[in-house]
Write an enzyme that holds these catalytic residues in place. Sequence first.
Site: not given
Ligand SMILES: *Cc1c(COP(=O)(O)O)cnc(C)c1O
Length: 395
Positions: A182, A210, A241
């Site tokens: 990320s 992502h 996301k």
């Molecule tokens: C954003 C993210 C999460 C968490 O996901 P949410 O649905 O926002 O709790 C987990 N792993 C990675 C790599 C992320 O970027």
Amino acid sequence: MVDRMGFLQAEIDSLKKRGIYAPFRVLHSPQMAESIIDGKKVINLCSNNYLGLTNHPKIKEAEHKAIDKWGAGAGAVRPIIGTMQIHIELEERLAKFKGTESSLVFIAGIAANRGTIQALIPEPEDAAISDELNHASIIDGVRLTKAKRFIYKHNDMNSLEDVLKQAKGSRRIMIITDGVFSMDGDIAPLPQIAELADKYGAFTMVDDAHASGVLGKGGRGTVSHFNLEGRWDIQMGTLSKGMGVLGGYIAGTKNLTDFLRYNARPFLFSTAHPPATAAGCIAAIDILESPEGEALTKKLWDNTHYFKGKLKELGFDLGKSVTPITPLIIGGEERTAKFSKKLFEEGVMGTPIFYPTVARGTERIRFIVTAMHTKENLDFAIEKIEKVAREFKVI
Ligand SMILES: *Cc1c(COP(=O)(O)O)cnc(C)c1O
């Protein structure tokens, strides 16, 4: 009243001294390519709204309808009586979308990671094998187990093999990696990881937060990207996301999701999604499976290549990124904070990222390109990024 928590003032003072203490930026509009942030219209290059689905009319409509039909909340945890037909429908659609036997939805990605890792390798005889740059929610999951911990160097297969040798003889050996990292935007080498897992009797989990809606056929994630279907054990994805709504899920075998629905604690002990959230996620899958979804992912990648290509031409170091995540390494906390503030004044919003999210000295601005940005939006942003970077002598 006596201040029993005087230590808080010292903590806040230290944030201020580092130059990174500030109120959150606040959206005064929906999440869009051009958003109103703190009352100012700026090019928004920091959301995870890869495909623009957070504000999609079909998703909003599905959510309105679900509120009318099912109400505002689920009213219980899933195993008691919080499971509505719409939650089951979402899980069936996700499994079909991912091409797996089954799926299980958690309220967020962080819950999916914590719950799954903790449940699968709970004992001291187990081994957790994790990339050093894995997301905080994976690190948390590993901390919640009693398993022995082995951290390998980022995407380094020799280092992974070394730790697999050390973990030999463990009861269960679990390799966990981000699919797309990320903060750097590079991709884990899943085929090589799968080979090492076979060789050392380990099983594999990928976090596609992502990659969901971004990578693979129609946004199906990194396993699809590498054509590894049937050779990878656990796919974690998010609905928060690229999918535009909220949630995390595990896709895999029926045995896996059956085991988790009896053992994953954030699933067992936390109320189910509001039905509107489940309905919105189903509508997002509808879009991804349609020609519109294909067009959106294509636009996302066209924009990504355009934006990154121009920045590279200008001499920026974008690290190892091969995805829409575009890190611009600035270095130094205060310098990075100031850079981002100046850029905002010029009308462009990128996220400043500091330690402990990234290593000290590699503080950066992270841009995320989306399918919503027009060429004019991107040209404007590139011009301003160049201007501020010259001022700060980054290029
Ligand atoms: C954003 C993210 C999460 C968490 O996901 P949410 O649905 O926002 O709790 C987990 N792993 C990675 C790599 C992320 O970027």
